[in-house]
Write a protein that holds these residues in place. Sequence first.
Motif, PDB file in Angstrom:
ATOM      1  N   LYS A  37       9.987  -8.413   2.080  1.00 38.52           N
ATOM      2  CA  LYS A  37       9.857  -7.477   3.174  1.00 38.52           C
ATOM      3  C   LYS A  37      10.444  -7.192   3.121  1.00 38.52           C
ATOM      4  N   GLY A  38      10.835  -4.984   4.299  1.00 38.34           N
ATOM      5  CA  GLY A  38      11.520  -4.234   4.311  1.00 38.34           C
ATOM      6  C   GLY A  38      12.309  -3.357   3.446  1.00 38.34           C
ATOM      7  N   LEU A  39      11.791  -3.286   2.504  1.00 36.15           N
ATOM      8  CA  LEU A  39      12.491  -2.797   1.087  1.00 36.15           C
ATOM      9  C   LEU A  39      12.140  -0.438   1.505  1.00 36.15           C
ATOM     10  N   PRO A  40      12.736  -0.168   1.697  1.00 37.30           N
ATOM     11  CA  PRO A  40      13.166   1.083   1.230  1.00 37.30           C
ATOM     12  C   PRO A  40      11.936   1.302   0.849  1.00 37.30           C
ATOM     13  N   MET A  41      10.873   2.796   0.553  1.00 35.33           N
ATOM     14  CA  MET A  41      10.433   3.051  -0.091  1.00 35.33           C
ATOM     15  C   MET A  41      10.915   3.869  -1.342  1.00 35.33           C
ATOM     16  N   GLY A  85      15.637  -8.559  -5.023  1.00 34.69           N
ATOM     17  CA  GLY A  85      15.915  -9.228  -3.325  1.00 34.69           C
ATOM     18  C   GLY A  85      17.349 -10.083  -3.791  1.00 34.69           C
ATOM     19  N   ALA A  86      18.116 -11.315  -2.453  1.00 35.74           N
ATOM     20  CA  ALA A  86      19.040 -12.170  -2.383  1.00 35.74           C
ATOM     21  C   ALA A  86      18.780 -12.954  -3.414  1.00 35.74           C
ATOM     22  N   GLY A 132       5.112   5.593  -5.438  1.00 33.44           N
ATOM     23  CA  GLY A 132       6.050   5.374  -4.507  1.00 33.44           C
ATOM     24  C   GLY A 132       5.623   2.954  -4.214  1.00 33.44           C
ATOM     25  N   TYR A 133       7.332   2.627  -3.901  1.00 34.86           N
ATOM     26  CA  TYR A 133       6.609   1.148  -3.841  1.00 34.86           C
ATOM     27  C   TYR A 133       8.454   1.224  -2.600  1.00 34.86           C
ATOM     28  N   GLN A 134       7.627   0.011  -2.327  1.00 39.02           N
ATOM     29  CA  GLN A 134       8.122  -0.836  -0.624  1.00 39.02           C
ATOM     30  C   GLN A 134       8.084  -2.404  -1.248  1.00 39.02           C
ATOM     31  N   GLY A 135       7.989  -2.669  -2.170  1.00 36.56           N
ATOM     32  CA  GLY A 135       7.935  -3.534  -1.745  1.00 36.56           C
ATOM     33  C   GLY A 135       6.748  -4.613  -1.532  1.00 36.56           C
ATOM     34  N   LYS A 136       5.673  -3.768  -1.420  1.00 29.63           N
ATOM     35  CA  LYS A 136       4.210  -3.523  -0.958  1.00 29.63           C
ATOM     36  C   LYS A 136       3.843  -3.966  -2.027  1.00 29.63           C
ATOM     37  N   PRO A 137       2.624  -4.639  -3.023  1.00 28.80           N
ATOM     38  CA  PRO A 137       1.747  -4.622  -3.741  1.00 28.80           C
ATOM     39  C   PRO A 137       1.390  -3.091  -4.335  1.00 28.80           C
ATOM     40  N   ALA A 138       1.003  -2.979  -5.090  1.00 27.61           N
ATOM     41  CA  ALA A 138       1.086  -1.244  -5.275  1.00 27.61           C
ATOM     42  C   ALA A 138       0.251  -1.289  -6.976  1.00 27.61           C
ATOM     43  N   THR A 139      -0.560  -0.309  -7.234  1.00 23.70           N
ATOM     44  CA  THR A 139      -1.141  -0.610  -8.642  1.00 23.70           C
ATOM     45  C   THR A 139      -1.442   0.855  -8.975  1.00 23.70           C
TER      46      THR A 139
END
Length: 427
Positions: A263-267, A340-341, A290-297
């Motif tokens: 969570k909280g990744l920059p776009m 991610g870490a 675009g991708y910001q750590g949320k599901p994207a298709t």
Amino acid sequence: MRGGLVVVATAFGVLVGAAGKAEAAGAADGPAAYRMASGATAVQGAGNSADRGPELKAGASTYTDSIKPKETKYYTVELDAQSSAYVSAVAVPKAGSAMGLRDGIDVSLQAPDGTQCGTVRHRSFLSVGGAYPVADYAERVVKPGAACGAPGSYRFVVERGDALGGDASAVPIELKYVAEPPQRTESTDTLSAPGAWSSQAPSKPPQGTAEGVTGGTGFNDAAELRSGTWRDELRPGDTRFYRVSVDAGEQLFADAEFGGADKGLPMVIGGVRLGLNNAARGFVMNKTTGYQGKPATVSLATPPAAYGGGAGGGGEVVRGMRFAGWYYLQVSLSPKVRQGARGAGVPVTLRVDVAGARKADQGVGRSQGSGGHPGGEGGVGGELVASAGTGPRKEWLRTIGYVGIGTGATLLLGLGVWTLLARRRDG
């Protein structure tokens, strides 16, 4: 045999071992490098047009070279007066590297007298949001009144752009020349119904449990996919390659669903990508979001595949679907996506469907014959293409190690209208 002359070209190093799959999985310290063709011949292109340059032979041979920023290289290809020619270059920047805003490659074909054959094809390293392999071909298509129809020694030209602001290292390139023998004049079966063709999938995307797959690093070790649902995992900077068999008269539909990350990744603009190249490595289309750590298709849909250049018109996508054979999906995750870490990759679900072409006003469902072929298994192009599939519909076509790139049934489909529909859908 229906559909005319069967033409096959040796596939691009598709038989790979377990070692290749392990390499494609990527190391923990970064994305895997592009895997060049086994047994490729190293050449050095000429530095100016006055020199002949090394000869690239049509068929199974693959060649490797490298190119520096602002450098132009020349190669020789022998063309006859009957065969169409497609000469490709794959440029492979280091995975995860940053490239200049004006960096990329141009490919073109020149007649012995210097006449330009067709258009110069440009592929930018940054057009897909990161430093990923890019590929396209220069072509000489034989047709009445076309330029460059005479036999002779032609020049294949690869030019690299300006690396200002990015990696100025020499970039490896992979070269291949595919010749398409002349068309037969005898009558062939065609899909003769007029009108536009749908850019909508014939049914809902494949569902069910996803089957695990590890995509390849490039064209030479691309993982084979059938219609269905597949699952892979990408790290930042990864590009995975997959090959799908598309017969004449069929459309390819594909979705790449990228899962959530931290969570909280920059776009990241253009953070995820789904690309497509044809059997001769020609560019077909490229889709990003675009991708910001949320599901994207990211999704794509093609016009029907056809022989001999499709319906004689349309845009770049229509021209790119001129063959039946292997089509190469590429799925990319931008190196700008922060990992991610724990160093975990991003899960990707691929939903792939290959179906018989339908009119734009046709309802959902494959109504043109069993298995998605117009007219069933005996439909257009059924005997012309070596198939990747292992299911019952595809098994009868299988020719291991070969791919159909040839002449045959031209689809008279009004694909220019299809292009407008597809653009409306993408918008």
